[in-house]
Design an enzyme around this catalytic site. Structure first.
Site, PDB file in Angstrom:
ATOM      1  N   HIS A  79      36.793  30.677  22.819  1.00 16.58           N
ATOM      2  CA  HIS A  79      35.415  30.209  22.666  1.00 16.58           C
ATOM      3  C   HIS A  79      34.741  30.766  21.404  1.00 16.58           C
ATOM      4  CE1 HIS A  79      34.347  34.002  24.947  1.00 16.58           C
ATOM      5  NE2 HIS A  79      33.369  34.001  24.056  1.00 16.58           N
TER       6      HIS A  79
ATOM      7  N   ASP B 140      41.316  31.082  27.492  1.00 16.78           N
ATOM      8  CA  ASP B 140      40.340  31.563  26.515  1.00 16.78           C
ATOM      9  C   ASP B 140      40.992  32.490  25.488  1.00 16.78           C
ATOM     10  OD1 ASP B 140      37.883  31.679  25.298  1.00 16.78           O
ATOM     11  OD2 ASP B 140      37.102  33.265  26.585  1.00 16.78           O
TER      12      ASP B 140
ATOM     13  N   SER C 123      33.046  39.346  22.235  1.00 18.12           N
ATOM     14  CA  SER C 123      34.098  38.402  22.617  1.00 18.12           C
ATOM     15  C   SER C 123      35.313  38.519  21.712  1.00 18.12           C
ATOM     16  CB  SER C 123      33.576  36.965  22.550  1.00 18.12           C
ATOM     17  OG  SER C 123      32.821  36.640  23.667  1.00 18.12           O
TER      18      SER C 123
END
Length: 532
Positions: free
Chosen positions: A169, A199, A270
Site C-alpha cells: 500500500h 501487502d 508502513s
C-alpha cells in the site's frame, strides 16, 4: 468514513497525515527508569544474529533466559538502532494528476498542515525543501500533467544488489518511487512486484555500498519478547520505537496471520522492519488498530518468513502464484467441534459450498464436510485452510483430511491456480424451499418439518433432507428458522421429514444435538441445546 468516526477500523499506517490532528507528545522514561520498573521482565529467546552483523550484546535474550530474575536487564536499544539503522530506508511516492485539478497540490497542503502541527508541539523538523508538483509534458507537447507527492513510507534493504522490501500500500498507484538512504543518497526505485493480498512489495534500486538487513525467524518469536521498529512516521526519518510482542498469529481477516505488538507505529512507519534483540528483522510493520486513525497501543506486522516467500515469487515471476480448490468455508464453533469429537484447539474449516466442476467437486468434497488437515498439517482455524492451499504449487495432488458424518477420511484433490478473486466469490442467500400445501410434522426438538418437493430437490440440487416450516423452543434458540433444510442430525443423514422425526424422538432430551443445516446456498452446523 471520517477520522472522527468512533467505530473501530483496521487502518494501514500509511493513512493521510491529516488524521494526526490532536496529536500529543509523550516522553519515554529513561532506560534506567524503565529497568527499575520492569526489572522482573526477561526478554524472550531469539535467533542468533547473522554473520554479516556484529555479535549481539551479551545481555541478549539467549543469555538472559536462564539468568536469575533479579539480574535481568533491558536490551540495549541504542546498540540495536546503530547496527540496524543503515539498513532502513525512507520511501516517498509521486502520482500523476491533471494540471489544475482540485487536489493537484494535496500533498503539499498536507505537508504544510503537518509542519504547523509539529511547530505547535515544539517538534523540530529538518530544513527540507518543499516538494513542488513536477510538470511532465505529454508526447504531443501538451503539458497538462503533473506529479505530486502521494505517500511517505519506510522499507529495508534486503540484499546488497539493491532489493528493498516494503508494503504494497506504500507504492500502490505510484508513478514514481523514490528511496532515500540514511546517508541521504536518493534513488528512483523500480517496482519488481506487488502483492496486495499480503501487502508486500519488492523494489530495486541501482546503488552500491548498501547494508542488507539480517533476516530472522518469525516462527521463533514469543509473546513478551522485546522488539524494536525503525521507520519514518510523519516523514521523520529513522525514528526508533520499542515495545514487546503482544500476540502471535493474530487473525485480522487478512491473508496472513500477523504479529501483534505494542510498538508505536504511525503513518509513515508502513513497510519498516520489526527488529528482535539480535538485530534481525522478524516482521514488516503494516497495520494499526485504531478508533481515531492514530496509534492506540496495538500494531501489526507481517511475519518475515511469509514476506520472504512472497518476495521470492515477486522476484521470479513479478507476481505471486497461488492455488485453490473451489470451496467456500466457514469457522467451526467450539460447541460444534466438541460435539463432533475434534481435539481441543483444532476446529478445522466447514465446507459451506462446493463450486461445480471445481477440484473439490471432482474429489468428492461435500457441503458439511469439515476439513481438518492438508497434507498432514492441522487446520486449527478456518483461516488456515486458504493459506495452506494457496502455498501449494498448482497442479499438485494433495491429501485433505476431512470429517464427514462424524467419521474421518482422506480425499485426494488436485489444486489449480487462483486466477482472480471473482472466480471464488460466493453468493449469499438463495431461494428457500417452498412450504405451500404442507402442515408438516412437529418434533421434540421444536422444529416442524416437511418433505422436500420435487421442485425443491431440483432447485437446491439435493437428494434428501427435511425442510423446516417453523422453529420453536430448543430449535428456535439454536437459530433454526423456517426455510432451512436439515441434512443431518447427530451425524445421521436425513432423507425425509419422517426420518427426521424418528431420529429426533430417539435423542435424549438432556443432551445437545448437532444439526447440519442448509440455508440458501450455505451449509453450516448448529447445536440445538438440551431442554424443552
Amino acid at each position: 468514513m471520517s477520522a472522527s468516526d468512533t467505530k473501530t477500523k483496521w487502518k494501514p499506517v500509511a493513512v493521510a497525515a491529516a488524521l494526526c490532528a490532536g496529536l500529543g507528545v509523550l516522553a519515554w522514561p529513561s532506560l534506567r527508569a524503565q529497568a527499575a520498573l520492569v526489572q522482573t521482565q526477561a526478554p524472550a529467546t531469539t535467533a542468533a544474529p547473522a554473520a554479516a552483523l556484529p555479535a549481539a550484546p551479551p545481555q541478549g535474550a539467549q543469555a538472559a533466559q536462564n539468568a536469575p530474575m533479579s539480574s535481568v536487564v533491558l536490551p540495549n536499544f541504542a546498540d540495536l538502532a546503530q547496527r540496524v539503522g543503515p539498513s532502513v530506508v525512507n520511501i516517498r511516492t509521486l502520482i500523476k494528476r491533471p494540471a489544475g485539478s482540485d487536489d493537484a497540490d494535496g500533498g503539499a497542503a498536507i505537508d504544510d498542515q503537518m509542519r504547523e502541527l509539529f511547530r505547535q508541539f515544539g517538534i523540530p523538523l529538518p530544513d527540507a525543501p518543499r516538494q513542488q508538483p513536477r510538470r511532465r509534458s505529454k508526447p504531443d507537447g501538451d503539458s497538462d500533467a503533473q506529479e505530486v507527492p502521494s505517500a511517505i513510507g519506510s522499507g529495508f534493504i534486503l540484499s546488497a544488489s539493491g532489493e528493498v522490501l516494503t508494503n504494497a500500500h506504500v507504492v500502490d498507484g505510484a508513478s514514481e518511487v523514490i528511496v532515500t538512504l540514511t546517508d541521504h543518497r536518493e534513488f528512483k526505485a523500480k517496482v519488481l512486484g506487488v502483492d496486495k493480498r499480503t501487502d508486500v512489495a519488492l523494489l530495486k534500486i541501482d546503488a552500491s555500498g548498501l547494508t542488507p538487513i539480517s533476516v530472522g525467524d518469525s516462527n521463533r518469536i514469543r509473546v513478551g519478547e522485546w522488539v524494536m521498529a525503525i521507520g519514518s512516521p510523519f516523514g521523520l526519518d529513522n525514528t526508533v520505537t520499542a515495545g514487546i510482542v503482544s500476540a502471535i498469529k493474530r487473525d485480522t481477516g487478512d491473508f496472513l496471520p500477523l504479529i501483534q505488538t505494542d510498538v508505536a507505529i504511525n503513518p509513515g512507519n508502513s513497510g519498516g522492519p520489526l527488529i528482535n534483540t539480535a538485530g534481525q528483522v522478524v516482521g514488516i510493520n503494516s497495520q494499526i488498530y485504531s478508533r481515531s486513525g492514530g496509534f492506540m497501543g496495538i500494531s501489526f506486522s507481517i511475519p518475515i518468513d511469509e514476506a520472504i516467500r512472497v518476495a521470492n515469487q515477486l522476484r521470479a515471476n513479478g507476481r505471486v502464484i497461488r492455488s485453490r480448490i473451489g470451496v467456500e468455508i466457514g469457522p467451526v464453533s467450539s460447541d460444534v467441534a466438541k460435539s463432533m469429537g475434534l481435539p481441543p484447539g483444532n476446529t478445522g474449516a466447514i465446507v459451506q459450498k462446493v463450486e461445480p466442476g471445481s477440484p473439490a467437486a471432482k474429489a468428492g468434497l461435500q457441503p458439511g464436510d469439515i476439513i481438518t488437515r492438508v497434507d498432514g498439517v492441522s487446520v486449527v482455524r478456518s483461516g488456515d485452510l486458504p493459506r495452506l492451499i494457496s502455498s501449494i504449487q498448482p497442479g499438485t495432488a494433495t491429501t485433505l483430511g476431512i470429517l464427514r458424518n462424524g467419521k474421518a477420511q482422506d480425499l485426494r484433490v488436485v489444486v489449480v491456480e487462483l486466477k482472480d478473486d471473482s472466480a471464488t466469490a460466493g453468493k449469499d442467500g438463495g431461494s428457500a424451499p417452498s412450504d405451500k400445501g404442507s402442515s408438516g410434522i412437529t418434533t421434540p426438538l421444536g422444529a416442524t418439518v416437511a418433505d422436500l418437493s420435487d421442485s425443491d430437490r431440483k432447485q437446491l440440487e439435493l437428494d434428501g433432507g427435511a425442510k423446516v416450516l417453523r422453529a420453536t423452543g430448543r430449535a428456535s434458540r439454536a437459530g433454526l428458522r423456517g426455510g432451512d433444510v436439515v441434512l443431518a442430525l447427530n451425524n445421521v443423514r436425513i432423507q425425509s421429514a419422517a426420518q427426521f422425526a424418528q431420529v429426533a424422538k430417539e435423542l435424549p432430551a438432556n443432551r445437545a444435538v448437532t444439526a447440519l443445516v442448509r440455508r440458501g446456498d450455505w451449509v453450516n452446523y448448529i447445536v440445538i441445546p438440551p431442554g424443552q
